[in-house]
Design a protein around this motif. Sequence first.
Motif, PDB file in Angstrom:
ATOM      1  N   GLY A  28      -5.333  -2.965  -0.957  1.00 17.02           N
ATOM      2  CA  GLY A  28      -6.543  -3.702  -0.389  1.00 17.02           C
ATOM      3  C   GLY A  28      -7.302  -4.334  -1.333  1.00 17.02           C
ATOM      4  O   GLY A  28      -7.544  -5.530  -1.192  1.00 17.02           O
ATOM      5  N   ILE A  73      -9.785   6.945   5.635  1.00 18.02           N
ATOM      6  CA  ILE A  73     -10.532   6.024   4.892  1.00 18.02           C
ATOM      7  C   ILE A  73     -11.263   5.182   5.792  1.00 18.02           C
ATOM      8  O   ILE A  73     -10.484   4.307   6.551  1.00 18.02           O
ATOM      9  N   SER A  82      -3.377   3.086  -1.093  1.00 17.77           N
ATOM     10  CA  SER A  82      -3.655   2.108   0.169  1.00 17.77           C
ATOM     11  C   SER A  82      -4.838   1.328  -0.431  1.00 17.77           C
ATOM     12  O   SER A  82      -4.988  -0.060  -0.243  1.00 17.77           O
ATOM     13  N   LEU A  83      -5.902   1.824  -1.036  1.00 21.94           N
ATOM     14  CA  LEU A  83      -7.051   1.042  -1.513  1.00 21.94           C
ATOM     15  C   LEU A  83      -6.898   0.100  -2.605  1.00 21.94           C
ATOM     16  O   LEU A  83      -7.270  -0.976  -2.652  1.00 21.94           O
ATOM     17  N   GLY A  95       0.787  -1.342   0.100  1.00 26.42           N
ATOM     18  CA  GLY A  95      -0.095   0.117  -0.109  1.00 26.42           C
ATOM     19  C   GLY A  95       0.824   1.274   0.209  1.00 26.42           C
ATOM     20  O   GLY A  95       0.202   2.374   0.332  1.00 26.42           O
ATOM     21  N   TYR A 108      -3.379   1.527  10.066  1.00 28.90           N
ATOM     22  CA  TYR A 108      -4.534   0.630   9.696  1.00 28.90           C
ATOM     23  C   TYR A 108      -5.240   0.048  10.898  1.00 28.90           C
ATOM     24  O   TYR A 108      -4.443  -0.377  12.133  1.00 28.90           O
ATOM     25  N   LEU A 117      -5.220 -10.263   5.550  1.00 31.71           N
ATOM     26  CA  LEU A 117      -4.677  -9.349   4.489  1.00 31.71           C
ATOM     27  C   LEU A 117      -3.757  -8.038   4.766  1.00 31.71           C
ATOM     28  O   LEU A 117      -2.815  -7.543   4.476  1.00 31.71           O
ATOM     29  N   ALA A 162      -5.022  -7.157  -2.645  1.00 30.15           N
ATOM     30  CA  ALA A 162      -4.955  -8.344  -1.398  1.00 30.15           C
ATOM     31  C   ALA A 162      -6.371  -8.870  -1.380  1.00 30.15           C
ATOM     32  O   ALA A 162      -6.385 -10.345  -1.157  1.00 30.15           O
ATOM     33  N   LYS A 167      -0.214  -7.934   6.174  1.00 30.08           N
ATOM     34  CA  LYS A 167       0.743  -8.060   5.145  1.00 30.08           C
ATOM     35  C   LYS A 167       1.616  -6.754   5.099  1.00 30.08           C
ATOM     36  O   LYS A 167       1.047  -5.627   5.210  1.00 30.08           O
ATOM     37  N   THR A 192      -2.116   8.896  -1.892  1.00 32.67           N
ATOM     38  CA  THR A 192      -1.828   8.124  -0.697  1.00 32.67           C
ATOM     39  C   THR A 192      -2.939   7.048  -0.229  1.00 32.67           C
ATOM     40  O   THR A 192      -2.959   6.016  -0.351  1.00 32.67           O
ATOM     41  N   SER A 193      -4.153   7.656  -0.572  1.00 34.52           N
ATOM     42  CA  SER A 193      -5.396   6.814  -0.421  1.00 34.52           C
ATOM     43  C   SER A 193      -5.666   5.879  -1.686  1.00 34.52           C
ATOM     44  O   SER A 193      -5.878   4.857  -1.116  1.00 34.52           O
ATOM     45  N   PHE A 204      -7.956   3.634   7.497  1.00 34.03           N
ATOM     46  CA  PHE A 204      -6.816   3.937   7.085  1.00 34.03           C
ATOM     47  C   PHE A 204      -6.331   5.480   7.201  1.00 34.03           C
ATOM     48  O   PHE A 204      -7.197   6.140   6.911  1.00 34.03           O
ATOM     49  N   PHE A 247     -13.439  -3.828   6.039  1.00 31.39           N
ATOM     50  CA  PHE A 247     -12.336  -4.144   5.667  1.00 31.39           C
ATOM     51  C   PHE A 247     -11.084  -3.725   6.478  1.00 31.39           C
ATOM     52  O   PHE A 247     -10.451  -4.369   7.368  1.00 31.39           O
ATOM     53  N   PHE A 248     -10.876  -2.288   6.656  1.00 30.12           N
ATOM     54  CA  PHE A 248     -10.054  -1.612   7.414  1.00 30.12           C
ATOM     55  C   PHE A 248     -10.292  -0.159   7.390  1.00 30.12           C
ATOM     56  O   PHE A 248     -11.189   0.436   6.523  1.00 30.12           O
TER      57      PHE A 248
END
Lengths: 163, 195
Positions: free
Chosen positions: A62, B45, A58-59, A39, B77, B91, A65, B94, A54-55, B59, B56-57
Motif C-alpha cells: 500500500g 487493519i 499488505s501495508l 501485497g 480489502y 491503487l 502504491a 491493482k 501478512t499485515s 485489510f 486508504f483501505f
Amino acid sequence: MSNPQMVMYDEEFQEINEVIGRLLNDANAKVIFLVDKNGQLISGVGDTERFDTTSLASLTAGNIAATGGLAKLIGEKEFSILFHEGEKDNLHISIVGGRVILVVLFDNRSSLGLVRLRVKKSSDELSAIFDSLLKKAEDRERKGVSDFPFAEITDDDIDNLFN
Amino acid sequence: MSFINYASREINCKIVYYGPGLCGKTTNLQHVYQKTAPDAKGKMISLATETERTLFFDFLPLALGEIRGFKTRFHLYTVPGQVFYDASRKLILKGVDGVVFVADSQEERIDANIESLDNLRYNLKEQGYDLDKLPYVIQYNKRDLPGAMTVEELRRDLNPTSVLEFEACATTGEGVFETLKAIAKLILVDLKKGK
C-alpha cells in the motif's frame, strides 16, 4: 489481464532465499522480506517470527502504491527507494526489477549507507531470478502447461472450505 | 492476480469490496473478522480517519483451509468510498482477483450507487481489467432500513448483466458470509479454468 499470474517454484524460491539470507548477514539487518506489489508476501528471512508478516506485506505494498501515485503526480515514474527512520528500528524499502518489493529492517548495528550498498548488489541478483521466473511461466504458458495445481477441483472441494 | 507458491504450497487471492461511502464495506469485513475462528484469520487493519471513515483501505487476511494440499488464502480489502478518494481506490484495485460491489439499498443513495459502479468499471478498465470478465458479485446491503428500495428496482439500476446478487444487513451479519462464499467460489472456479 494486465499482469500475468505470479507463480513461484521450489528452485527459484531457494535461490531467492539464498540471496536475501546473504543480504541479511552482509547488511547486518534484523529481518528481510520480499513482497509482491499486490501485497502478497513472497518470502522472509531473519527474525520473522516477531512480526505480523501478512499485515506487513499488505501495508508495504500500500505504501509503495501510494508513493508511486505521488511520483506520477510530479512526473516521476516511481520512487524506487523509501526509507523510514524510527527511534530504534528503520525500514529500507526498494523496488526490485519493477515488480517486487524488498523490505530491510535494521537497527543501529547497521547503517543506511551499508544497507543501501548491499541492497543494490542483491537487487541485481534478485532481478535476474525474477526475470527467469517470468520467462519460465511464459514458456509453460506457450506450451499449454497449466500451473494451477488442482485442475480437477470439484464444487465439493470449494464448499468444504467454508464448513 | 493470484499468487501460487509451490514452495510453501499456498494460493493467495485478492478480493476487493467496492461501493459508495457509508454503504457498509468495512462493516462486512468487521463481521467476517468477528465470526471467523482465530486460527483462520490474521489481524484486521483499518487505515481510517478519526471519525472512522476509511482513508486508504481495510485489510483482512483469511486462511480458509486446504484444497489438494494447497493452503488457500484470501486477502480481503475495502476501498475508501468517498468520492474524493479516487486515487486511492485505483491503487487498491491493482492485482484484484474478484470484486464485491456493496450497494446501499436506501432510495436516496441510488445515485451514489450508480456513480460508484461506473467508477468501478472505469478504474478497472484503467488497470486493464473488464468487470464483465472478472469474478464479480453484488450485495444489496441495509435491507433492514425502512427506506430500502425493492430488490427488483435495485437490480434494474445496478445489475443489468445479472451477476450473482445477495441481500444483506452487514450490521447483523445477514448475507455477509453468503456474499464472501460466492465470490471466493467464483475466483477458484475462474482459476481452475486457467486465465
